[in-house]
Design an enzyme around this catalytic site. Sequence first.
Site, PDB file in Angstrom:
ATOM      1  N   HIS A 273       1.005  -1.048   0.683  1.00  0.00           N
ATOM      2  CA  HIS A 273       0.211  -0.146   0.340  1.00  0.00           C
ATOM      3  C   HIS A 273       0.537   1.188  -0.075  1.00  0.00           C
ATOM      4  O   HIS A 273       0.295   1.882   0.303  1.00  0.00           O
ATOM      5  CB  HIS A 273      -0.943  -0.110   1.126  1.00  0.00           C
ATOM      6  N   CYS A 274       2.812   1.326   0.309  1.00  0.00           N
ATOM      7  CA  CYS A 274       2.847   2.100  -0.035  1.00  0.00           C
ATOM      8  C   CYS A 274       3.978   2.508  -0.905  1.00  0.00           C
ATOM      9  O   CYS A 274       3.837   3.776  -1.454  1.00  0.00           O
ATOM     10  CB  CYS A 274       3.730   1.837   1.826  1.00  0.00           C
ATOM     11  N   ILE A 275       4.808   1.716  -1.243  1.00  0.00           N
ATOM     12  CA  ILE A 275       6.409   1.551  -1.788  1.00  0.00           C
ATOM     13  C   ILE A 275       5.957   1.842  -3.570  1.00  0.00           C
ATOM     14  O   ILE A 275       6.393   2.723  -4.125  1.00  0.00           O
ATOM     15  CB  ILE A 275       6.911   0.840  -2.225  1.00  0.00           C
ATOM     16  N   ASP A 278       2.682   5.640  -3.094  1.00  0.00           N
ATOM     17  CA  ASP A 278       2.916   7.590  -2.016  1.00  0.00           C
ATOM     18  C   ASP A 278       4.064   8.250  -3.035  1.00  0.00           C
ATOM     19  O   ASP A 278       3.518   9.278  -2.991  1.00  0.00           O
ATOM     20  CB  ASP A 278       4.112   7.163  -0.750  1.00  0.00           C
TER      21      ASP A 278
END
Length: 434
Positions: A273-275, A278
């Site tokens: 969900h991040c790298i 974002d």
Amino acid sequence: MTMQQLLTEKIVSRTAEVGVIGLGYVGLPLAVEFANAGFPVTGIDVQSSKVDKLNAGCSYVSDVPSNAVQRHLTSGRFRATTDFSSLATIDTVNIAVPTPLRKTKDPDMSYVVAAAEQVAAHIHPGMLVILESTTYPGTTEELLLPMFEKNGLKAGEDFFLCFSPERVDPGNPTYQTVNIPKVVGGVTAACTEIGSLFYSQALQKVVPVSSTGVAEMVKLLENTFRMINIGLVNEMALMCDSMGINVWEVIDAAATKPFGFMPFYPGPGLGGHCIPIDPFYLSWKTKQSGIEARFIELAGYINSHMPHFVVDKVQNALNDQSKPLRGSHVHVLGVAYKRDIDDVRESPALDVIHLLRKRGARVTFSDPYVHSIRVNGGDSIESSEETLRRDADCVVIVTDHAIFDYDGLVREARLIVDTRNALSGRNSPKIVRL
Ligand SMILES: NC(=O)c1ccc[n+]([C@@H]2O[C@H](COP(=O)([O-])OP(=O)(O)OC[C@H]3O[C@@H](n4cnc5c(N)ncnc54)[C@H](O)[C@@H]3O)[C@@H](O)[C@H]2O)c1
């Protein structure tokens, strides 16, 4: 007594009522840490199935044991609800809701806005509000602050507003919510002070910074740093492949340099969900000031190419055995986005499976942590027995879960494409490495 003094007293005496909005991978561990520290905690989520599970003492986040939830339910220090009216009596509230991308790679702020609207409807003097969802720099001051001040309350005097990036690394046994340093920045110095005081009650180290913008940017620097270095090493993997050089051996040898080098590893593509997401919040924001985030775009391009490279590898490996990919049985081992977790969000395995099917392969998968997946919005596929590896024409290791029997795999499989160097140290002509 000022609002700051009043809230300080409640925090220090641990009588402050803590609220957490969004009980997912980030919010639930945080709620449990504050309950561990002795605060009464109310978790609020829009999904009644999650709320029901928690109130029945059942955790769905692997880093949070069910017995921790049960212990806090029994002691009365934790409860979950879908009812936002509880915010009326809550002293501190952390917002940890999703911040995905739209199809156009623009930020989807709808979850943050929906949660903030609920907070705005119940904001009251003496309340501390902290946004934890990863977002673009400026969100807290430009989006949230006007919503909370619209009825006349003033941040830093009547209520307090901070941003604190969440850095949790699901499945990491060493670093969890409690011992990952917590960066916090407020919209005023008083906000930073009270936000820092709040976290320091439950977490081991707090790092105050001068503004919400700095705190927002910290998270984006961390994740962009990872994304770009992974992009670089993925490009190295493509180059090494074209020259017949083992990229894994290159990285291990380079990592013996005691300074100035930090190893990153190639793989089938970015997940989670991040790298993968974002950095695009950052590039979207900087575009508004006329700055193109070229490193981010380039790394995004290379990383999103990796599933195609993996599928080419499978096809070439089968062709070397005089088999076409079309009609072959390919078994994907591991579909979570990284080892030893159950999360498939943005997992490259989904792209690999989609591309394999598009080229006519018959695809099965096994993952001890994931029972079923949906590929490209289509039908749901169930995890099959790991033993299918014997029947498959090719096994592709996409996620290197520690639990897999790699010796058995090398013994039994006919052909293996290893995208994670999970078979490091094992030599066999049937192993094809990334
Ligand atoms: N998962 C990670 O490893 C990780 C790490 C660092 C930062 N983050 C960031 O933290 C944020 C949350 O991520 P997550 O992984 O916990 O997501 P998640 O999907 O696991 O959990 C989010 C929860 O919020 C709930 N929710 C959605 N809208 C809501 C609303 N309006 N009100 C109340 N609840 C609502 C959902 O039902 C869900 O339970 C994201 O911004 C993410 O980028 C995640």
